[in-house]
Design a protein around this motif. Structure first.
Motif, short mmCIF file in Angstrom:
data_model
loop_
_atom_site.label_atom_id
_atom_site.label_comp_id
_atom_site.label_asym_id
_atom_site.label_seq_id
_atom_site.Cartn_x
_atom_site.Cartn_y
_atom_site.Cartn_z
N VAL A 246 16.34 26.14 -45.41
CA VAL A 246 16.53 27.35 -46.21
C VAL A 246 16.89 28.49 -45.25
CG1 VAL A 246 15.43 29.01 -47.77
CG2 VAL A 246 14.83 26.56 -47.90
N THR A 247 17.98 29.17 -45.56
CA THR A 247 18.47 30.22 -44.67
C THR A 247 18.34 31.58 -45.33
OG1 THR A 247 20.10 28.68 -43.77
CG2 THR A 247 20.45 31.02 -43.34
N GLN A 248 17.72 32.50 -44.60
CA GLN A 248 17.59 33.87 -45.10
C GLN A 248 18.24 34.84 -44.14
OE1 GLN A 248 13.04 33.50 -46.37
NE2 GLN A 248 13.96 35.42 -47.10
N THR A 249 18.96 35.80 -44.70
CA THR A 249 19.54 36.86 -43.89
C THR A 249 19.35 38.20 -44.58
OG1 THR A 249 21.70 36.53 -44.94
CG2 THR A 249 21.30 35.38 -42.85
N PRO A 250 19.23 39.29 -43.83
CA PRO A 250 19.05 39.31 -42.38
C PRO A 250 17.61 38.96 -42.00
CG PRO A 250 18.90 41.54 -43.23
CD PRO A 250 19.19 40.66 -44.41
N LYS A 251 17.34 38.82 -40.74
CA LYS A 251 15.97 38.54 -40.29
C LYS A 251 15.14 39.80 -40.30
CE LYS A 251 16.99 34.53 -37.46
NZ LYS A 251 17.23 34.00 -36.13
N HIS A 252 15.76 40.90 -39.94
CA HIS A 252 15.07 42.18 -39.93
C HIS A 252 15.94 43.23 -40.60
CE1 HIS A 252 12.17 40.69 -36.95
NE2 HIS A 252 13.20 40.13 -36.35
N LEU A 253 15.28 44.17 -41.26
CA LEU A 253 16.00 45.24 -41.94
C LEU A 253 15.15 46.50 -41.84
CD1 LEU A 253 18.61 45.47 -43.53
CD2 LEU A 253 17.39 44.68 -45.56
N ILE A 254 15.75 47.54 -41.33
CA ILE A 254 15.06 48.82 -41.24
C ILE A 254 15.85 49.82 -42.05
CG2 ILE A 254 14.21 50.65 -39.73
CD1 ILE A 254 14.13 48.57 -37.46
N THR A 255 15.18 50.51 -42.96
CA THR A 255 15.88 51.45 -43.81
C THR A 255 14.96 52.61 -44.16
OG1 THR A 255 17.25 51.63 -45.81
CG2 THR A 255 15.24 50.33 -45.97
N ALA A 256 15.48 53.54 -44.92
CA ALA A 256 14.71 54.74 -45.25
C ALA A 256 14.27 54.71 -46.72
CB ALA A 256 15.54 55.98 -44.98
N THR A 257 13.27 55.51 -47.02
CA THR A 257 12.82 55.60 -48.42
C THR A 257 13.97 56.06 -49.31
OG1 THR A 257 12.05 57.85 -48.01
CG2 THR A 257 10.41 56.09 -47.85
N GLY A 258 13.99 55.52 -50.51
CA GLY A 258 15.02 55.89 -51.48
C GLY A 258 16.28 55.03 -51.41
N GLN A 259 16.40 54.26 -50.34
CA GLN A 259 17.60 53.44 -50.16
C GLN A 259 17.51 52.15 -50.96
OE1 GLN A 259 20.44 54.43 -48.30
NE2 GLN A 259 19.27 56.32 -48.56
N ARG A 260 18.63 51.40 -50.93
CA ARG A 260 18.73 50.11 -51.60
C ARG A 260 19.16 49.07 -50.58
NH1 ARG A 260 20.63 47.87 -56.75
NH2 ARG A 260 22.00 46.12 -56.30
N VAL A 261 18.56 47.88 -50.67
CA VAL A 261 18.92 46.80 -49.75
C VAL A 261 19.09 45.51 -50.53
CG1 VAL A 261 17.76 47.83 -47.75
CG2 VAL A 261 16.51 46.22 -49.22
N THR A 262 19.81 44.58 -49.93
CA THR A 262 20.01 43.26 -50.52
C THR A 262 19.62 42.19 -49.51
OG1 THR A 262 21.80 44.01 -51.95
CG2 THR A 262 21.67 41.65 -51.49
N LEU A 263 18.75 41.30 -49.94
CA LEU A 263 18.33 40.17 -49.11
C LEU A 263 19.00 38.92 -49.65
CD1 LEU A 263 14.48 40.92 -48.95
CD2 LEU A 263 16.34 42.00 -47.70
N ARG A 264 19.39 38.06 -48.73
CA ARG A 264 20.16 36.89 -49.14
C ARG A 264 19.45 35.59 -48.76
NH1 ARG A 264 26.02 35.50 -49.65
NH2 ARG A 264 26.17 33.31 -49.11
N CYS A 265 19.62 34.59 -49.61
CA CYS A 265 18.96 33.30 -49.39
C CYS A 265 19.90 32.17 -49.77
CB CYS A 265 17.70 33.22 -50.24
SG CYS A 265 16.93 31.59 -50.29
N SER A 266 20.03 31.19 -48.86
CA SER A 266 20.75 29.95 -49.18
C SER A 266 19.74 28.82 -49.22
CB SER A 266 21.82 29.67 -48.12
OG SER A 266 22.81 30.66 -48.17
N PRO A 267 19.63 28.15 -50.36
CA PRO A 267 18.61 27.09 -50.48
C PRO A 267 19.00 25.84 -49.71
CG PRO A 267 19.95 27.16 -52.45
CD PRO A 267 20.40 28.30 -51.59
#
Lengths: 114, 110
Positions: free
Chosen positions: A4-25
């Motif tokens: 199972v692959t997940q990207t990114p490994k680390h994510l640093i962001t600020a309050t109020g922002q939006r992020v997307t985490l990805r997963c390949s089964p």
């Protein structure tokens, strides 16, 4: 390696922002699960998709959403981020529909909201 | 409300000792009990138990389920430093629901 692959490994962001985490089964697995693990809590089940359709929901906030694409990879979208969203987010996959099946976990994405 | 409770929360033993980790559950439409080992990152699968009283073994690790009393135990004999990890117990239901306990942090001292 669970497959199972997940990207990114680390994510640093600020309050109020939006992020997307990805997963390949894993190859052949149709179910994808998302979990949140905070320092002071165990694994909290967020949501499950099976073959492109949402199948089960856990303690997922309305600010969070997910989807599974035709190629079976999945994305977890986190919006209007708050400090408390900082956590390790795991994706897991399994062959069948039942959440009680063996799940194989990715290495996780560590999200830090500053 | 469905829940899974693990005990103890943490445990420190010496290499060579035998340990028993406990997991009790209350889950509607229970289907299976799973044990995972979490070292630095991703949990890795250890056992899946669906029937009462049947012990599953893998090397020095073994586990058993009691569906009448709603608990499971994970035993590790002749512990080694590589057994140091967080051990997670999870209960799955037929309703596509899975609940994890908060884990037992096991530390093995050489």
């Amino acid at each position: 390696d669970s497959g199972v692959t997940q990207t990114p490994k680390h994510l640093i962001t600020a309050t109020g922002q939006r992020v997307t985490l990805r997963c390949s089964p894993r190859s052949g697995d149709l179910s994808v699960y998302w979990y949140q693990q905070s320092l002071d809590q165990g694994l909290q089940f967020l949501i499950q998709y099976y073959n492109g359709e949402e199948r089960a929901k856990g303690n997922i906030l309305e600010r969070f959403s997910a989807q599974q694409f035709p190629d079976l990879h999945s994305e977890l979208n986190l919006s209007s981020l708050e400090l408390g969203d900082s956590a390790l987010y795991f994706c897991a996959s399994s062959v069948g529909l039942a959440a009680s099946n063996i799940q194989y976990f990715g290495a996780g994405t560590r999200l830090s909201v500053l | 409300e469905d829940k899974v409770v693990q005990s103890p929360l943490s445990l420190v033993v010496h290499e060579g000792d035998t340990v028993t980790l406990n997991c009790s559950y209350e889950v509607t439409n229970f289907r299976s009990l799973l044990w995972y080992k979490q070292e630095k990152k991703a949990p890795t699968f250890l056992f899946m138990l669906t029937s009462s009283g049947i012990e599953k073994k893998s090397g020095r690790l073994s586990s058993i389920l009691d569906k009448k009393e709603l608990f499971s135990i994970l035993n590790i004999t002749a512990t080694q430093t590589g057994d140091s990890a967080v051990y997670l117990c999870a209960a799955g239901s037929s309703a596509s629901k899975i609940i994890f306990g908060s884990g037992t942090r096991l530390s093995i001292r050489p």
